[in-house]
Design a protein around this motif. Structure first.
Motif: not given
Length: 792
Positions: A96-103, A111-116, A191-195
């Motif tokens: 499963r792949v769930h996108f989120d914004n996290l500190l 950084f407030n990472e978008e698209g985690v 599914i593009k993300s840095q984290v």
């Protein structure tokens, strides 16, 4: 012999430098435009095809039937993935792949990472994202483990090795261990993300029991099927699977999901889900434009070459007298055609390399890093140049090699009515394509203007949105900035127009007095939200601090929600009962419909109510004067009250307009390629005008001797060409209408295709043709008639 052909070809090109420049430039521009479009189309079609197992990866989506509608969900319930792997041996793995914004914090770096991405442990086994460090099988197995991209690893750890080190996540500063470093994900993936964080952090630590949750539709779910598995046959087994695990609950809540499998490579362009950002119609349209431009370039080449046939006539006659046969002459002229195309090919490579950075910016994505990024792409372009040279050179070679030596040496070099008819047909084709592109460009920009000028039903101007990510001190922050001199109003909410929203299982009393089940969009808002955004009420009242029950027993619906409940008027819904996410109460108001999505989507049923622990967005209505100082003052308060989080904000009008960027980029690309097509068409028309002028040199001279004025000569030479442009207009109109009608079908709210669009395009095409023809006609009209007669 071959060396002699090329020697003569280069000598002839140099002797007629202006003609050669125009001819080569037309081909170069056409081939460059076609190559750039080819790169764009290839990139769009390549999404997620780079995964080694892409043919076996499928996304599970759901259509959820309720008593009022069918909802198209991007993913199934949380429980589907784990249970599908248990029940079906055809499934090799799931994630499963769930996108989120996290500190994220590491020392003083935050950084407030978008698209985690939160993902199950099989993520790196299913997808082809390459791990530079760490084990793909175990990197996401344990809770609170994280895989960073190369870029993210450098951002938080610099040159130090991040493996095994700890990074703090969320505002609570929870420690997560770095278990892998992956290569930066490519541009062409959904599914593009840095984290990437381990899903077990959620399912085992934060929300135990989520793996058995059948009513919450949240994450994407991907299945890796075993080799040889028939996806359609597997999909047919899902109804029984859902009945086995969730049959009683489905009947109880009257929500019946149907699961479908979408092959990963088809998701971006061919899925009908909202998450799919590609547009297959745009790909088709640009592919057609590329073919059109290439065809126009070939037509232009033929017309320009045959326009010079008379100048080569005596050369052909002398060669034939000297013993040259028709085949030798044809090879000579085809060779010249190939030389021109090969020169155009080399120029195309250079021009493409020069324009590629600008084209990437115009497309809004890195379509290609450089012309040599994929060297194999140059081979089809080279092949295309050869084919164009052969195809475009055959007809001119046939015409030139067919001249009879006695006639051409006497000066009679007419190519016959068939040749003239072909040239006219080619020009009609060119301008039909160009006129269709003009019509398309006008319609695209009309739709963009329509969307920008449409009344949205709320006020988005001078609204600054600050993201606090549901920090506990959000309320104190709002109180502090409310006292600033240039702040007009503030509001706390979980959603803003143009942003995300919750979907809520709801039971609301309908016109029959029954509690009607529906899954409705839900905004969590405070007392000040509706007045700040100037949302108009159709009936009842907005939330008010004067009523204590408004904070936990009240709900507001929009007009679209009232309609599905069967009420003829909004007033009749006031006071009716509702149940939603554990809350019960009454409807206190009905707001007028407003566009909380882009105009590509229809207005859906929406509810608003209060849920104080879900507020994370602060809307700030600011005075437009001295914006810079106001932002600085707000930032100062933020850093004082919420020190552990980076200050993040945006203005709502800019944020809302981002939804139209894809269409704006499409419009700009369309306009640029339309201009190129028109430019090449003008060169073709110039060629035919030149040819016709040469053919009528004696006639023009006699008319001038007999007293014809310059305007008489221009009218004489222009009249025939304008007829061709008019014919092309009538061909272009139905073709353009059909394709643009299909393009507009993707918009729920769209501009009509009015008659004035076609009239404007026709006038523009006519003016372009007149300007092009007049140049050559004027030259012929002012020429010395004595010289004109002497040429005969």
């Amino acid at each position: 012999m071959l060396r002699n052909y090329f020697k003569i070809a280069f000598r002839n090109l140099w002797r007629h430098r202006v003609f050669s420049f125009i001819n080569i430039m037309g081909l170069t521009v056409g081939m460059t435009a076609c190559f750039l479009i080819f790169l764009y189309v290839r990139f769009e079609l390549s999404y997620d095809s780079f995964h080694p197992k892409a043919d076996r990866i499928y996304r599970v989506v759901a259509d959820i039937k309720t008593p009022t509608e069918v909802l198209k969900s991007n993913g199934p319930a949380w429980a589907v993935g784990p249970h599908v792997q248990l029940d079906f041996p055809e499934v090799e793995a799931f994630t499963r792949v769930h996108f989120d914004n996290l500190l994220f914090r590491k020392g003083d770096i935050k950084f407030n990472e978008e698209g985690v991405v939160w993902a199950d442990s099989a993520f790196f086994n299913i997808f082809g994202f390459r791990l530079l460090k760490g084990d793909a099988r175990t990197a996401l197995m344990q809770p609170f483990t994280v895989v960073l991209s190369e870029t993210a690893a450098k951002k938080y750890f610099g040159k130090a090795d991040p493996m095994g080190q700890t990074i703090l996540i969320t505002s609570d500063g929870l420690p997560a261990t770095v278990t892998g470093v992956m290569q930066d994900m490519p541009e062409n993936t959904l599914i593009k993300s840095q984290v990437v964080l381990s899903m077990s952090t959620i399912t085992l630590k934060w929300a135990q029991g989520l793996d058995d949750q059948w009513g919450d539709y949240g994450p994407y779910s991907f299945l890796l099927l075993k080799p040889g598995t028939n996806a359609i046959a597997l999909q047919k087994k899902f109804p029984a699977f859902l009945e086995k695990w969730n049959g009683k609950e489905m009947n109880k809540i009257q929500m019946y999901p149907t699961l479908f499998l979408e092959q990963l490579k088809d998701v971006y362009l061919r899925s009908d889900r909202e998450s799919s950002k590609g547009n297959l119609m745009n790909v088709y349209i640009f592919s057609i434009i590329a073919i059109f431009i290439l065809v126009i370039a070939c037509i232009n080449f033929i017309n320009l070459t045959t326009a010079r046939a008379s100048e080569r006539a005596k050369e052909v006659g002398i060669r034939k007298v000297a013993g040259a046969i028709k085949a030798q002459l044809a090879r000579q002229f085809i060779g010249e055609s190939l030389v021109i195309c090969l020169i155009a090919f080399l120029l195309t490579i250079g021009l493409t390399a020069l324009l590629l950075p600008s084209f990437n910016e115009l497309a809004g994505k890195i379509v290609s890093q450089g012309i040599l990024e994929n060297g194999q792409l140059l081979l089809p372009v080279f092949g295309a140049a050869i084919v164009i040279g052969l195809l475009a050179g055959i007809y001119p070679a046939f015409v030139l090699s067919s001249f009879k030596p006695i006639e051409v040496l006497k000066g009679r070099f007419a190519t016959g009515s068939r040749g003239g008819l072909l040239r006219k047909t080619l020009v009609i084709s060119q301008f039909a394509i160009s006129t269709a592109l003009i019509i398309g460009t006008i319609i695209v920009y009309s739709q963009m203007r329509y969307m920008r000028n449409q009344q949205l039903g709320f006020n988005k101007d001078q609204v600054m949105v600050v993201d606090t990510e549901r920090e506990k001190n959000s309320g104190a922050f709002v109180q502090a900035i409310s006292r600033l001199p240039n702040v007009k109003a503030t509001s706390l909410s979980a959603s803003v127009p143009g942003g995300g929203h919750a979907g809520a299982y709801s039971e609301i009393e309908n016109i029959k007095g029954d509690l009607q089940i529906a899954n409705l969009d839900l905004y969590f808002v405070d007392f000040d939200y509706i007045p700040l955004y100037n949302i108009q009420m159709a009936a009842g009242r907005p939330f008010s601090r004067e009523y204590k029950t408004d904070s936990n027993q009240a709900i507001i619906l929009n007009e679209a929600a009232v309609k599905i409940l069967g009420y003829p008027s909004p007033e009749q819904a006031i006071g009716k009962r509702f149940k939603q996410w554990g809350r019960e109460g009454k409807i206190i108001g009905v707001m007028k419909d407003f566009h909380y999505h882009s105009l590509q989507q229809p207005i859906k049923p929406l509810t608003m109510r209060m849920e104080w622990d879900r507020f994370g967005l602060v809307s700030v209505k600011v005075n437009p004067s001295n914006i810079k100082n106001t932002i600085a003052a707000i930032e100062k308060q933020f850093k004082t009250i919420i020190p552990n989080r980076p200050f993040s904000y945006y203005f709502l009008d800019e944020f809302f307009d981002r939804q139209y960027r894809a269409e704006e980029r499409f419009g700009k690309l369309f306009l640029n390629f339309a201009i190129l097509a028109i430019f090449i068409s003008c060169l073709g028309l110039l060629g035919l005008a030149s040819y016709s002028t040469i053919q009528r040199t004696r006639e023009i001279g006699i008319r001038k001797v007999m007293g014809a004025s310059v305007s008489n000569i221009i009218n004489l030479l222009s009249k025939e060409f304008l007829k061709l442009v008019i014919i092309s207009f009538f061909i272009a109109v139905p073709v353009a209408w059909y394709f643009m009608h299909k393009w507009l079908a993707d918009f729920a709210y769209r501009t009509p295709i009015s008659w004035w669009i076609f009239v404007t395009a026709g006038i523009m095409a006519l003016l372009i043709a007149i300007i092009t023809i007049s140049f050559q006609a004027f030259r012929a009209a002012v020429a010395n008639p004595v010289k004109s007669l002497r040429t005969e």
